[in-house]
Design an enzyme around this catalytic site. Sequence first.
Site, mmCIF file in Angstrom:
data_model
loop_
_atom_site.group_PDB
_atom_site.id
_atom_site.type_symbol
_atom_site.label_atom_id
_atom_site.label_comp_id
_atom_site.label_asym_id
_atom_site.label_seq_id
_atom_site.Cartn_x
_atom_site.Cartn_y
_atom_site.Cartn_z
ATOM 1 N N ASP A 182 35.406 19.081 9.638
ATOM 2 C CA ASP A 182 35.077 18.063 8.652
ATOM 3 C C ASP A 182 35.505 16.768 9.317
ATOM 4 O O ASP A 182 36.705 16.498 9.451
ATOM 5 C CB ASP A 182 35.852 18.277 7.346
ATOM 6 C CG ASP A 182 35.440 17.266 6.297
ATOM 7 O OD1 ASP A 182 35.295 16.075 6.642
ATOM 8 O OD2 ASP A 182 35.240 17.643 5.138
ATOM 9 N N HIS A 183 34.540 15.975 9.754
ATOM 10 C CA HIS A 183 34.932 14.865 10.628
ATOM 11 C C HIS A 183 35.807 13.833 9.917
ATOM 12 O O HIS A 183 36.482 13.048 10.564
ATOM 13 C CB HIS A 183 33.705 14.235 11.318
ATOM 14 C CG HIS A 183 32.908 13.312 10.459
ATOM 15 N ND1 HIS A 183 31.985 13.741 9.556
ATOM 16 C CD2 HIS A 183 32.893 11.960 10.378
ATOM 17 C CE1 HIS A 183 31.431 12.700 8.953
ATOM 18 N NE2 HIS A 183 31.965 11.602 9.431
ATOM 19 N N HIS A 202 33.870 15.980 2.546
ATOM 20 C CA HIS A 202 34.641 14.788 2.918
ATOM 21 C C HIS A 202 35.530 14.257 1.782
ATOM 22 O O HIS A 202 36.728 14.056 1.960
ATOM 23 C CB HIS A 202 33.701 13.672 3.372
ATOM 24 C CG HIS A 202 32.729 14.092 4.441
ATOM 25 N ND1 HIS A 202 33.060 14.994 5.419
ATOM 26 C CD2 HIS A 202 31.443 13.727 4.700
ATOM 27 C CE1 HIS A 202 32.020 15.159 6.236
ATOM 28 N NE2 HIS A 202 31.026 14.405 5.820
#
Length: 523
Positions: free
Chosen positions: A211-212, A274
């Site tokens: 999950d950036h 996010h």
Amino acid sequence: MHAWATSEEVFVADRTNNPLRQGLVGERLPEPASIVIFGASGDLTKRKLLPALYTLACERMLPPSFAIVGFARKAMTDEEFRAEMKEACSKFARSRPLDPAVWDSFASGLFYQQGDYEDLASYQALKTRLATIDAQRGISGNRVFYLSTPPSTFPVAVARLGAAGMVDPQADRPFTRVIIEKPFGTDLSTAQTLNREVLGVLSEKSVYRIDHYLGKETVQNLMVLRFANGLFEPLWNNRYVDHVQITGAESIGIEGRGGYFEQAGILRDMVQNHLFQVLAITAMEPPVSTSADDLRDEKVKVLKALRPIPEGRFDEFVVRGQYRAGTVAGRRQVAYREETGVAPDSKRESYVALKIHIDNWRWAGVPFYLRSGKAMPKKVTEVALVFRGAPLRLFGETARVAPQPNVLAIRIQPDEGVSLRFGAKVPGNTMDIQPVNMEFRYGTSFGTEPPEAYERLLLDCLLGDQALFTRGDEVEASWKWISRIHKAWETERGEVEMYDAGTWGPDESDRMLLRDGHQWRRP
Ligand code: BG6
């Protein structure tokens, strides 16, 4: 941990059980390894992955013996792959312009292998190729496989890696780690199935679900702000916080991704992953340590404590919106329904606002409002804690301006920083009060650009640190909560509220907060 370690060293050395990480941050150097990128001809490889790896090379964070092998269906030679990646890094890497010496040495470790994700023989060929590269470059079998392919290929890719004998879930050395891009499932049941399929071949300690947002410097700073300072944590609870607002707004539309977005919508695209990660870090209890499992245990507890939306009261807690045509920062934006690949009567949400209660000791009674949308006036991601007022309005009689609540706003992006709003006396002979801000800006304080999220995440995976990757139970816990909303939408509950592109979302979203006596911030 050494007996003589200073407190700072203890903090860093304790971060992981990996002996490689028993040092200071600056000494984090991974072991020799190959990274194999599945989906190497795709956009993510060009825009993010290779530029991030090149920047790590510039910063001497990659091991001296290192290889990157692109794997995809397209036919390409090593030379063609290197040329494409050079162009991509020149355009997208943080360290630009390219340094010719660094590039040449980096490029000598770039290889390309054509293959089909379904075909076992392609994996066997890849295995042979990796063994040759290992021998040439002095790599002793450590591998990272990065699945940057369409999600439908995740199970087959993992199964074939297993069938080709390329992973050994029990072995620590040489290591095999698999990074899985988002989306990890599309609802609770697909996420559970995917977890079962992946964990049928790999052990949890070799799965890196990306999950950036967790790689963003400012998201990590949320933890530092909370747990490396004595000031904030005592106030971080329902005694002092009135409510919390988490915003993930983007000015762009869906940018040609109509086909994908019609399936996903903003709830799957931004919120389940996010914004829920940001929510979990904002709300979690202090972890026992910063090891991957201690940290993830605390996030899971938050996700499990999210109160399900009460049956029959759906509209009080969820607003789904979709943009009409409009103007965003001087640019004309077509309506969502006019985007390529979108049905003319689509009900897919490009905006969602949620009111969430966390049923635990710390947060009982404090609503968390989340919103995320495309085609909003600007890009902004922030967490804002809005505090309760002073217990007594001492200046109520004389002040001409009513004091506004204190707000601690953590700007995740852009203009990364933190601000604290409080009331100050306006200079003069009256007792007028005006809100003012105390500001911390990354740019001003540190004078450097924060690293790209993918730099940190790729490095952490090479180092075997899963702290900034999501665990299987965590992903399932967030889908469990989110999937109820999708189910309700399938049964036609919840209208689609329209908003003009370039505005802050549908009026219904404002009304949701107004009913509680609150209003959205206009960041
Ligand atoms: C991606 C979503 O995961 O995150 C995109 O698929 C979104 O729709 C992007 O634009 C936002 O990421 P960032 O880092 O630009 O905030």
